[in-house]
Write a protein that holds these residues in place. Structure first.
Motif, PDB file in Angstrom:
ATOM      1  N   ARG A  80      58.478  87.858  33.502  1.00 37.67           N
ATOM      2  CA  ARG A  80      57.681  88.570  32.488  1.00 37.67           C
ATOM      3  C   ARG A  80      58.605  89.157  31.431  1.00 37.67           C
ATOM      4  NH1 ARG A  80      57.640  92.929  30.480  1.00 37.67           N
ATOM      5  NH2 ARG A  80      59.172  93.640  31.995  1.00 37.67           N
ATOM      6  N   ARG A  81      58.294  88.882  30.185  1.00 35.48           N
ATOM      7  CA  ARG A  81      59.115  89.403  29.096  1.00 35.48           C
ATOM      8  C   ARG A  81      58.233  90.012  28.018  1.00 35.48           C
ATOM      9  NH1 ARG A  81      62.600  88.760  32.002  1.00 35.48           N
ATOM     10  NH2 ARG A  81      62.256  90.985  31.903  1.00 35.48           N
ATOM     11  N   SER A  82      58.804  90.963  27.306  1.00 35.34           N
ATOM     12  CA  SER A  82      58.172  91.432  26.080  1.00 35.34           C
ATOM     13  C   SER A  82      58.496  90.399  25.008  1.00 35.34           C
ATOM     14  CB  SER A  82      58.739  92.791  25.670  1.00 35.34           C
ATOM     15  OG  SER A  82      58.321  93.777  26.595  1.00 35.34           O
ATOM     16  N   ILE A  83      57.458  89.841  24.433  1.00 36.91           N
ATOM     17  CA  ILE A  83      57.632  88.816  23.390  1.00 36.91           C
ATOM     18  C   ILE A  83      57.178  89.440  22.068  1.00 36.91           C
ATOM     19  CG2 ILE A  83      57.026  86.460  22.663  1.00 36.91           C
ATOM     20  CD1 ILE A  83      58.490  86.454  25.363  1.00 36.91           C
ATOM     21  N   TYR A  84      58.034  89.340  21.063  1.00 39.11           N
ATOM     22  CA  TYR A  84      57.848  90.110  19.826  1.00 39.11           C
ATOM     23  C   TYR A  84      57.275  89.285  18.671  1.00 39.11           C
ATOM     24  CZ  TYR A  84      60.517  93.468  22.492  1.00 39.11           C
ATOM     25  OH  TYR A  84      60.917  94.331  23.480  1.00 39.11           O
ATOM     26  N   PRO A  85      56.691  89.977  17.675  1.00 40.78           N
ATOM     27  CA  PRO A  85      56.068  89.270  16.544  1.00 40.78           C
ATOM     28  C   PRO A  85      56.984  88.260  15.852  1.00 40.78           C
ATOM     29  CG  PRO A  85      55.406  91.550  16.498  1.00 40.78           C
ATOM     30  CD  PRO A  85      56.414  91.420  17.607  1.00 40.78           C
ATOM     31  N   ARG A  86      58.296  88.548  15.782  1.00 39.21           N
ATOM     32  CA  ARG A  86      59.193  87.585  15.120  1.00 39.21           C
ATOM     33  C   ARG A  86      59.217  86.241  15.843  1.00 39.21           C
ATOM     34  NH1 ARG A  86      62.616  91.462  17.413  1.00 39.21           N
ATOM     35  NH2 ARG A  86      63.733  90.698  19.255  1.00 39.21           N
ATOM     36  N   GLU A  87      58.749  86.243  17.117  1.00 36.69           N
ATOM     37  CA  GLU A  87      58.741  84.997  17.903  1.00 36.69           C
ATOM     38  C   GLU A  87      57.386  84.283  17.824  1.00 36.69           C
ATOM     39  OE1 GLU A  87      60.957  85.649  21.839  1.00 36.69           O
ATOM     40  OE2 GLU A  87      60.409  87.694  21.260  1.00 36.69           O
ATOM     41  N   PHE A  88      56.377  84.966  17.261  1.00 35.85           N
ATOM     42  CA  PHE A  88      55.033  84.380  17.203  1.00 35.85           C
ATOM     43  C   PHE A  88      54.971  83.325  16.091  1.00 35.85           C
ATOM     44  CE2 PHE A  88      53.125  88.820  18.491  1.00 35.85           C
ATOM     45  CZ  PHE A  88      53.637  88.668  19.768  1.00 35.85           C
ATOM     46  N   SER A 137      49.423  88.928  33.440  1.00 39.77           N
ATOM     47  CA  SER A 137      48.391  87.901  33.230  1.00 39.77           C
ATOM     48  C   SER A 137      48.826  86.862  32.207  1.00 39.77           C
ATOM     49  CB  SER A 137      47.089  88.550  32.739  1.00 39.77           C
ATOM     50  OG  SER A 137      46.632  89.472  33.691  1.00 39.77           O
ATOM     51  N   LEU A 138      49.699  87.277  31.298  1.00 38.51           N
ATOM     52  CA  LEU A 138      50.151  86.330  30.267  1.00 38.51           C
ATOM     53  C   LEU A 138      50.931  85.158  30.861  1.00 38.51           C
ATOM     54  CD1 LEU A 138      51.245  88.657  27.318  1.00 38.51           C
ATOM     55  CD2 LEU A 138      49.277  87.119  27.405  1.00 38.51           C
ATOM     56  N   SER A 139      51.403  85.327  32.120  1.00 38.48           N
ATOM     57  CA  SER A 139      52.195  84.244  32.735  1.00 38.48           C
ATOM     58  C   SER A 139      51.383  82.950  32.848  1.00 38.48           C
ATOM     59  CB  SER A 139      52.704  84.664  34.115  1.00 38.48           C
ATOM     60  OG  SER A 139      51.621  84.787  34.995  1.00 38.48           O
ATOM     61  N   GLN A 140      50.040  83.068  32.906  1.00 39.88           N
ATOM     62  CA  GLN A 140      49.228  81.848  33.046  1.00 39.88           C
ATOM     63  C   GLN A 140      49.008  81.134  31.715  1.00 39.88           C
ATOM     64  OE1 GLN A 140      44.845  83.021  33.834  1.00 39.88           O
ATOM     65  NE2 GLN A 140      45.999  84.945  33.852  1.00 39.88           N
ATOM     66  N   GLY A 171      52.303  85.173  24.166  1.00 40.86           N
ATOM     67  CA  GLY A 171      53.207  86.254  24.566  1.00 40.86           C
ATOM     68  C   GLY A 171      52.733  87.568  23.977  1.00 40.86           C
ATOM     69  N   GLY A 172      53.371  88.643  24.424  1.00 42.64           N
ATOM     70  CA  GLY A 172      52.965  89.944  23.889  1.00 42.64           C
ATOM     71  C   GLY A 172      53.884  91.046  24.359  1.00 42.64           C
ATOM     72  N   TYR A 173      53.652  92.229  23.820  1.00 41.22           N
ATOM     73  CA  TYR A 173      54.428  93.396  24.257  1.00 41.22           C
ATOM     74  C   TYR A 173      53.644  94.655  23.958  1.00 41.22           C
ATOM     75  CZ  TYR A 173      55.797  94.903  19.522  1.00 41.22           C
ATOM     76  OH  TYR A 173      55.787  95.375  18.247  1.00 41.22           O
ATOM     77  N   TRP A 174      54.030  95.719  24.668  1.00 43.31           N
ATOM     78  CA  TRP A 174      53.440  97.049  24.466  1.00 43.31           C
ATOM     79  C   TRP A 174      54.265  97.749  23.407  1.00 43.31           C
ATOM     80  CZ3 TRP A 174      52.538 100.825  29.207  1.00 43.31           C
ATOM     81  CH2 TRP A 174      51.907 102.000  28.758  1.00 43.31           C
ATOM     82  N   LYS A 200      57.949  80.120  25.181  1.00 38.63           N
ATOM     83  CA  LYS A 200      57.960  81.513  25.663  1.00 38.63           C
ATOM     84  C   LYS A 200      59.264  81.813  26.405  1.00 38.63           C
ATOM     85  CE  LYS A 200      54.543  83.028  28.294  1.00 38.63           C
ATOM     86  NZ  LYS A 200      53.264  83.642  28.664  1.00 38.63           N
ATOM     87  N   ARG A 201      59.942  82.867  25.922  1.00 41.12           N
ATOM     88  CA  ARG A 201      61.190  83.328  26.522  1.00 41.12           C
ATOM     89  C   ARG A 201      60.912  83.952  27.889  1.00 41.12           C
ATOM     90  NH1 ARG A 201      63.037  88.087  25.535  1.00 41.12           N
ATOM     91  NH2 ARG A 201      61.501  88.465  23.895  1.00 41.12           N
TER      92      ARG A 201
END
Ligand SMILES: Cc1cc2nc3c(=O)[nH]c(=O)nc-3n(C[C@H](O)[C@H](O)[C@H](O)COP(=O)(O)O)c2cc1C
Length: 190
Positions: free
Chosen positions: A12-20, A126-129, A134-137, A172-173
């Protein structure tokens, strides 16, 4: 791919907008995240969380509000920071605002906030599925500014705890560097 729970937690990783890549996140994905968030443990089953879904069409308005807040609260804000914020508006695919509803004011504040963090972790896992979501808080983007709560039409008894920012990614990283847990643990003895 069937992964075990340990692998899912580790990857599980925080995935950031620059990666979207800018594509919208579907309502099917959002509904799975919300359903799983709502299955988190919570003190006396008081369901302290509320979620405000910001679909892609409303993301520019929301980020515009975050820019206004940044400009007003940081008088010497750099142009770079503002242009970074402007850019993420087109990259984000959806967002779930994380809201604490203070049903019983001051009674179980710590329990409520802990429960909401559990709900957010359920969304993260849940994002793993979804291979391409991706996403982050984020507790930035105007989270603690009253005008953001007003923008989201929160009631006076509701407090914004951040945003679960979502986006589609091409790749996804999963790699992460974590400290060894043993430095944070001791076994009690006499
Ligand atoms: C309560 C909370 C608030 C966070 N707020 C931010 C934030 O405002 N900006 C940000 O870039 N990351 C934020 N994060 C994500 C963390 O930076 C991230 O979890 C940390 O770097 C570890 O990376 P990982 O999630 O990939 O393991 C937040 C995480 C938590 C739990």
């Amino acid at each position: 791919m069937l992964e075990n729970i340990n692998q899912i937690i580790k990857n599980r990783r925080s995935i950031y907008p620059r990666e979207f890549n800018g594509n919208p996140v579907s309502d099917e994905v959002i509904q799975v995240l919300l359903e799983n968030a709502n299955n988190a443990p919570n003190h006396k089953s008081n369901y302290p969380w509320r979620f405000v879904v910001i679909t892609k069409e409303y993301v520019p308005q929301w980020i515009q509000k975050a820019i206004e807040i940044t400009n007003a609260s940081e008088p010497n804000v750099s142009e770079q920071k503002i242009s970074k914020l402007t850019n993420i508006a087109s990259q984000i695919g959806a967002c779930i605002a994380i809201v604490w509803d203070k049903v019983e004011v001051n009674k179980h504040e710590i329990e409520d906030v802990c429960a909401i963090a559990c709900a957010v972790q359920n969304m993260y896992l849940s994002l793993s599925q979804f291979e391409h979501v991706g996403g982050y808080w984020s507790t930035g983007l105007g989270t603690y500014n009253p005008s953001m709560s007003e923008f989201l039409k929160l009631t006076p008894q509701q407090q914004l705890l951040g945003f679960f920012v979502l986006g589609q990614v091409d790749h996804k990283r999963t790699e992460g560097v974590k400290k060894n847990v043993n430095q944070f643990v001791r076994y009690f003895n006499e």
